[in-house]
Scaffold this active site. Structure first.
Site, PDB file in Angstrom:
ATOM      1  N   HIS A 124       0.981  -1.124   0.202  1.00  0.00           N
ATOM      2  CA  HIS A 124      -0.046   0.098  -0.012  1.00  0.00           C
ATOM      3  C   HIS A 124       0.777   1.358  -0.130  1.00  0.00           C
ATOM      4  CE1 HIS A 124      -3.662  -2.227   0.453  1.00  0.00           C
ATOM      5  NE2 HIS A 124      -3.304  -2.713   1.682  1.00  0.00           N
ATOM      6  N   ASP A 161      -2.874 -10.427  -2.211  1.00  0.00           N
ATOM      7  CA  ASP A 161      -3.589 -10.107  -1.172  1.00  0.00           C
ATOM      8  C   ASP A 161      -4.765  -9.468  -1.476  1.00  0.00           C
ATOM      9  OD1 ASP A 161      -2.108  -8.458   1.654  1.00  0.00           O
ATOM     10  OD2 ASP A 161      -4.031  -7.747   1.114  1.00  0.00           O
ATOM     11  N   HIS A 163      -6.434  -6.855  -0.159  1.00  0.00           N
ATOM     12  CA  HIS A 163      -6.607  -5.559  -0.567  1.00  0.00           C
ATOM     13  C   HIS A 163      -5.918  -5.181  -1.706  1.00  0.00           C
ATOM     14  CE1 HIS A 163      -7.065  -6.301   3.782  1.00  0.00           C
ATOM     15  NE2 HIS A 163      -8.370  -5.469   3.463  1.00  0.00           N
ATOM     16  N   ASP A 248      -4.862 -12.657   3.492  1.00  0.00           N
ATOM     17  CA  ASP A 248      -6.032 -12.154   4.028  1.00  0.00           C
ATOM     18  C   ASP A 248      -7.368 -12.385   3.260  1.00  0.00           C
ATOM     19  OD1 ASP A 248      -4.919 -10.392   2.488  1.00  0.00           O
ATOM     20  OD2 ASP A 248      -4.605  -8.487   3.752  1.00  0.00           O
TER      21      ASP A 248
END
Length: 339
Positions: A124, A161, A163, A248
């Protein structure tokens, strides 16, 4: 023969985030699970701290200085989600250094595959902004290391991931040397990663976003890797495959809504391993998210087990999910080999 290589460093445990899902217990859980399996016969080595020039290939010097000074002053919240402590700068340097060492090890033929198991995670982090638990963008630093130090022209980053890896997406947005492919739940934090974002300028077409709805499980995630990422990789012909490996999307994870299982991660790892072996190129992994400790530890172990095996698993008899078929049809306009 050289053994597969795990990079770690105790500074990951000193990055103090307090009562936070991205916590030191993540590393403890992974290392306990791997230790119970004799580290899968992988070599375990402490990572070096990344040299400033390696980090600054991705992040401006002023930003790196600001993170260092923020941590030295005692740390605190960089934003609502992202916490730093006095020891976080050292941890971030080793997290970046582990990712860079993954690249050096596999490209210098010191390891057949390597994995960096550090925190804080990275995907991120934008060039000049910490966010989403991330300070430096470790996988971006790894890819730039491959390009700058080893002269590679084509690097594939597979981000699974849950996200979207917005930082990696934007850092390489206009760079045709990096094919960034992200599978992620959408809508979900950070809100980026729509299918229409395909890169810009000379990098147009080299950003591939594959959003999936909440509730998606093994059937869809595995189909996207096997039936979309694999043919894209064949068309791109990377000289290195890097996995930005968050765990995740697991059914047990508290921060998202996907339903991938331990077996699903092993299957996705098998697809990526077949990609790398089929192209005859090295493979490296950089740890991202994963916040249920048991699911994280098991899934990392299953993934490394596949990556480090003597041979990849046989290709499964896996149906093409309708979402994967639609993605292939959409991408064929830019990647005719997918047609």
């Amino acid at each position: 023969m050289a053994h597969p290589l795990v990079l770690r460093h105790p500074s990951s445990l000193r990055h103090d985030t307090g009562a936070h899902p991205e916590r030191a217990a993540r590393i403890t859980a992974i290392e306990r699970e791997l230790g119970d399996r004799d580290w899968l016969d992988w070599e375990m080595r402490e990572s070096p701290a990344a040299e400033r020039s390696v980090v600054e290939a991705v992040h401006p010097a002023g930003y790196v200085d600001a993170i260092e000074q923020f941590c030295a002053a005692g740390g605190g919240n960089l934003d609502l989600d992202t916490v730093a402590s006095p020891d976080s700068f050292e941890a971030a340097l080793h997290s970046a250094g582990g990712a860079a060492e993954v690249v050096d090890a596999v490209l210098d033929n010191r390891a057949p595959v390597a994995a960096s198991l550090h925190r804080p995670p990275g995907h991120h982090a934008e060039a000049a902004r910490a966010m989403g638990f991330c300070l430096f963008n470790n996988v971006a630093i790894a890819a730039r290391r491959a390009i700058d130090a080893h002269g590679l022209d084509r690097v594939l980053i597979v981000d699974w991931d849950v996200h979207h890896g917005n930082g990696t997406n934007d850092i390489f947005h206009a760079d045709p040397r990096v094919l960034f492919v992200s599978i992620h739940q959408w809508p979900l934090y950070p809100g980026s990663g729509v299918v229409s974002d395909e890169g810009s300028g000379p990098g147009e077409g080299f950003t591939v976003n594959l959003p999936v709805p909440g509730g998606s499980g093994d059937e869809l995630w595995c189909s996207l890797v096997e039936h979309v990422v694999a043919p894209l990789a064949t068309a791109f012909a990377p000289e290195l495959v890097l996995v930005s490996a968050g765990f995740d999307a697991h059914a047990d994870d508290p921060l998202a809504g996907c339903e991938v299982s331990d077996d699903g991660y092993a299957a996705m790892a098998g697809s990526v391993r077949r990609i790398a072996d089929g192209l005859g190129v090295p493979l490296g992994m950089v740890l991202e998210g994963g916040y249920d400790l048991g699911a994280l530890a098991r899934s990392v172990t299953r993934t490394l087990e596949v990556f480090g095996a003597d041979a990849p698993p046989a290709a499964p008899d896996l149906a093409v999910h309708p979402v994967a078929a639609a993605a292939t049809a959409r991408l064929a306009a830019r990647w005719p080999a997918l047609a």
